[in-house]
Design a protein around this motif. Sequence first.
Motif, PDB file in Angstrom:
ATOM      1  N   MET A   1       0.921  -1.251   0.050  1.00 44.73           N
ATOM      2  CA  MET A   1      -0.059   0.060  -0.192  1.00 44.73           C
ATOM      3  C   MET A   1       0.905   1.385   0.084  1.00 44.73           C
ATOM      4  O   MET A   1       1.915   1.403   0.718  1.00 44.73           O
ATOM      5  N   ALA A   2       0.553   2.070  -0.680  1.00 47.46           N
ATOM      6  CA  ALA A   2       1.288   3.439  -1.026  1.00 47.46           C
ATOM      7  C   ALA A   2       1.288   4.254   0.097  1.00 47.46           C
ATOM      8  O   ALA A   2       0.135   4.379   0.861  1.00 47.46           O
ATOM      9  N   ALA A   3       2.283   5.011   0.884  1.00 50.70           N
ATOM     10  CA  ALA A   3       2.282   5.809   2.101  1.00 50.70           C
ATOM     11  C   ALA A   3       1.505   7.072   1.468  1.00 50.70           C
ATOM     12  O   ALA A   3       1.354   7.383   0.386  1.00 50.70           O
ATOM     13  N   PRO A   4       0.781   7.677   2.743  1.00 52.67           N
ATOM     14  CA  PRO A   4       0.197   8.707   2.524  1.00 52.67           C
ATOM     15  C   PRO A   4       0.773   9.940   1.952  1.00 52.67           C
ATOM     16  O   PRO A   4       1.861  10.012   2.500  1.00 52.67           O
ATOM     17  N   VAL A   5      -0.064  10.932   1.385  1.00 53.90           N
ATOM     18  CA  VAL A   5       0.832  12.021   0.858  1.00 53.90           C
ATOM     19  C   VAL A   5       1.048  13.134   2.116  1.00 53.90           C
ATOM     20  O   VAL A   5      -0.112  13.247   2.784  1.00 53.90           O
ATOM     21  N   LYS A   6       2.178  13.840   2.139  1.00 54.04           N
ATOM     22  CA  LYS A   6       2.343  14.632   3.177  1.00 54.04           C
ATOM     23  C   LYS A   6       1.513  15.887   2.772  1.00 54.04           C
ATOM     24  O   LYS A   6       1.338  16.220   1.634  1.00 54.04           O
ATOM     25  N   LYS A   7       1.351  16.906   3.908  1.00 51.01           N
ATOM     26  CA  LYS A   7       0.616  18.257   3.698  1.00 51.01           C
ATOM     27  C   LYS A   7       1.581  19.053   2.589  1.00 51.01           C
ATOM     28  O   LYS A   7       2.838  19.282   2.874  1.00 51.01           O
ATOM     29  N   LEU A   8       0.932  19.956   2.035  1.00 51.50           N
ATOM     30  CA  LEU A   8       1.465  20.893   1.204  1.00 51.50           C
ATOM     31  C   LEU A   8       1.949  22.079   1.971  1.00 51.50           C
ATOM     32  O   LEU A   8       3.001  22.685   1.283  1.00 51.50           O
ATOM     33  N   ARG A 105       0.478  13.864  -5.639  1.00 53.16           N
ATOM     34  CA  ARG A 105      -0.775  13.234  -5.392  1.00 53.16           C
ATOM     35  C   ARG A 105      -0.899  12.723  -6.905  1.00 53.16           C
ATOM     36  O   ARG A 105      -0.681  13.223  -7.849  1.00 53.16           O
ATOM     37  N   MET A 106      -1.389  11.331  -6.783  1.00 58.20           N
ATOM     38  CA  MET A 106      -1.609  10.503  -7.807  1.00 58.20           C
ATOM     39  C   MET A 106      -2.740   9.772  -7.923  1.00 58.20           C
ATOM     40  O   MET A 106      -3.021   9.257  -6.690  1.00 58.20           O
ATOM     41  N   ALA A 112       0.761   2.697  -5.838  1.00 55.78           N
ATOM     42  CA  ALA A 112       1.118   1.405  -5.341  1.00 55.78           C
ATOM     43  C   ALA A 112       1.945   0.694  -6.173  1.00 55.78           C
ATOM     44  O   ALA A 112       2.583  -0.163  -5.789  1.00 55.78           O
ATOM     45  N   SER A 113       2.064   1.128  -7.570  1.00 51.79           N
ATOM     46  CA  SER A 113       3.078   0.501  -8.303  1.00 51.79           C
ATOM     47  C   SER A 113       4.498   1.249  -8.421  1.00 51.79           C
ATOM     48  O   SER A 113       5.207   0.799  -9.193  1.00 51.79           O
ATOM     49  N   GLY A 114       4.661   2.174  -7.445  1.00 51.66           N
ATOM     50  CA  GLY A 114       5.666   2.709  -7.418  1.00 51.66           C
ATOM     51  C   GLY A 114       5.870   4.203  -8.458  1.00 51.66           C
ATOM     52  O   GLY A 114       7.120   4.655  -8.469  1.00 51.66           O
ATOM     53  N   GLY A 115       4.803   4.652  -8.641  1.00 53.61           N
ATOM     54  CA  GLY A 115       4.792   5.766  -9.414  1.00 53.61           C
ATOM     55  C   GLY A 115       5.388   7.174  -8.751  1.00 53.61           C
ATOM     56  O   GLY A 115       6.135   8.101  -9.537  1.00 53.61           O
ATOM     57  N   ARG A 116       5.496   7.369  -7.471  1.00 48.97           N
ATOM     58  CA  ARG A 116       6.223   8.313  -6.971  1.00 48.97           C
ATOM     59  C   ARG A 116       7.732   8.308  -6.969  1.00 48.97           C
ATOM     60  O   ARG A 116       8.236   9.273  -6.866  1.00 48.97           O
ATOM     61  N   GLU A 117       8.187   7.224  -7.285  1.00 47.33           N
ATOM     62  CA  GLU A 117       9.655   7.118  -7.391  1.00 47.33           C
ATOM     63  C   GLU A 117      10.030   6.980  -8.777  1.00 47.33           C
ATOM     64  O   GLU A 117      11.154   6.689  -9.095  1.00 47.33           O
ATOM     65  N   ASN A 118       9.102   7.101  -9.558  1.00 44.75           N
ATOM     66  CA  ASN A 118       9.476   7.039 -11.176  1.00 44.75           C
ATOM     67  C   ASN A 118      10.161   8.343 -11.615  1.00 44.75           C
ATOM     68  O   ASN A 118       9.823   9.385 -11.305  1.00 44.75           O
ATOM     69  N   PRO A 119      11.342   8.047 -11.974  1.00 43.63           N
ATOM     70  CA  PRO A 119      12.360   9.381 -12.444  1.00 43.63           C
ATOM     71  C   PRO A 119      11.728  10.275 -13.211  1.00 43.63           C
ATOM     72  O   PRO A 119      11.971  11.557 -13.293  1.00 43.63           O
ATOM     73  N   ALA A 120      10.776   9.865 -14.259  1.00 46.00           N
ATOM     74  CA  ALA A 120      10.055  10.799 -15.169  1.00 46.00           C
ATOM     75  C   ALA A 120       9.119  11.574 -14.594  1.00 46.00           C
ATOM     76  O   ALA A 120       9.064  12.740 -14.840  1.00 46.00           O
ATOM     77  N   ILE A 121       8.405  10.952 -13.752  1.00 46.48           N
ATOM     78  CA  ILE A 121       7.427  11.689 -12.958  1.00 46.48           C
ATOM     79  C   ILE A 121       8.207  12.416 -12.124  1.00 46.48           C
ATOM     80  O   ILE A 121       7.590  13.944 -11.776  1.00 46.48           O
ATOM     81  N   LEU A 122       9.038  12.272 -11.332  1.00 47.11           N
ATOM     82  CA  LEU A 122       9.753  13.295 -10.239  1.00 47.11           C
ATOM     83  C   LEU A 122      10.578  14.308 -11.024  1.00 47.11           C
ATOM     84  O   LEU A 122      10.425  15.488 -10.359  1.00 47.11           O
ATOM     85  N   ALA A 123      10.803  14.198 -12.471  1.00 40.78           N
ATOM     86  CA  ALA A 123      11.513  15.143 -12.913  1.00 40.78           C
ATOM     87  C   ALA A 123      10.647  16.239 -13.344  1.00 40.78           C
ATOM     88  O   ALA A 123      10.848  17.521 -13.211  1.00 40.78           O
ATOM     89  N   ASP A 124       9.465  15.694 -13.870  1.00 37.63           N
ATOM     90  CA  ASP A 124       8.336  16.573 -14.146  1.00 37.63           C
ATOM     91  C   ASP A 124       7.845  17.357 -13.033  1.00 37.63           C
ATOM     92  O   ASP A 124       7.415  18.593 -13.237  1.00 37.63           O
ATOM     93  N   VAL A 125       7.721  16.830 -11.822  1.00 40.06           N
ATOM     94  CA  VAL A 125       7.097  17.486 -10.782  1.00 40.06           C
ATOM     95  C   VAL A 125       8.053  18.627 -10.234  1.00 40.06           C
ATOM     96  O   VAL A 125       7.828  19.659  -9.956  1.00 40.06           O
ATOM     97  N   MET A 126       9.204  18.306 -10.368  1.00 37.55           N
ATOM     98  CA  MET A 126      10.521  18.962 -10.024  1.00 37.55           C
ATOM     99  C   MET A 126      10.528  20.429 -10.892  1.00 37.55           C
ATOM    100  O   MET A 126      10.463  21.556 -10.256  1.00 37.55           O
ATOM    101  N   GLU A 127      10.322  20.139 -12.279  1.00 38.71           N
ATOM    102  CA  GLU A 127      10.071  21.326 -12.960  1.00 38.71           C
ATOM    103  C   GLU A 127       8.599  22.273 -12.795  1.00 38.71           C
ATOM    104  O   GLU A 127       8.784  23.399 -13.109  1.00 38.71           O
ATOM    105  N   ALA A 128       7.617  21.549 -12.489  1.00 41.45           N
ATOM    106  CA  ALA A 128       6.394  22.075 -12.063  1.00 41.45           C
ATOM    107  C   ALA A 128       6.431  23.028 -10.910  1.00 41.45           C
ATOM    108  O   ALA A 128       6.136  24.109 -10.880  1.00 41.45           O
TER     109      ALA A 128
END
Length: 233
Positions: A1-8, A105-106, A112-128
């Motif tokens: 199970m994926a860990a809960p998202v921390k507060k903004l 947030r996803m 659950a499949s590890g999306g938060r550690e996906n390098p492509a998603i991490l890089a996109d979020v960093m730029e955002a």
Amino acid sequence: MAAPVKKLDDLADLLGHVFKDPDLLNAAVTHSSLIKGKGKKQPGSDYDRLEFLGDRVLGLIISDELFRRFESAEAGQLSRRYNAQVRREALAEIALDMGLQNYIRMADDLAASGGRENPAILADVMEAVIAALYLDGGMRAAWRFVEKKWWPRFDRKDASKKDAKSALQEWLAKTGRPLPVYRVVEETGPDHDRHFTVMVSVKDFEPATGSGSSKRVAEQKAAAKMLKELQGD
């Protein structure tokens, strides 16, 4: 199970910026899987448009600093240093180091499949996130964050090292051989977790292959293998 998202609010503290428009930060860490598709699960915006802007803001900040910092460097050297700082792997590394994955947030299945550690998603979020800082606090806010996270990386030993594709191309040019040809030979996995295998071909040599989470990574790995073969010839 994926860990809960921390507060903004905690992320804003981590970024060192008080947002006048918190919706910008919320959008910056929201993956499209949460708000698009069947039934639009959540109201609001995702990071797609912000990522587009953040890429350009980061590029300008990095380019300006490199131009000023390395006064005697030639354009090619500056380009290598620039590419080392804005490539996906660098952004994902910085994102993981600061724990940015804990705020993304996803959709539950993607998380659950590890999306938060996906390098492509991490890089996109960093730029955002950089775009959100820029839009909310101007260039000064974006610059302050980039300075804190990127400046220590400028003096690394590999900061001006040629990437494998560039090194391979230069080696072939020096020996009078044609440029290499890259071709995707396999693409697998769901949309949020694609895996690519690329083949690079050089005249008079056996092809080499490389695999990775993006075409660029796969091409670099294939080029590195080919360059090793050529230089050992």
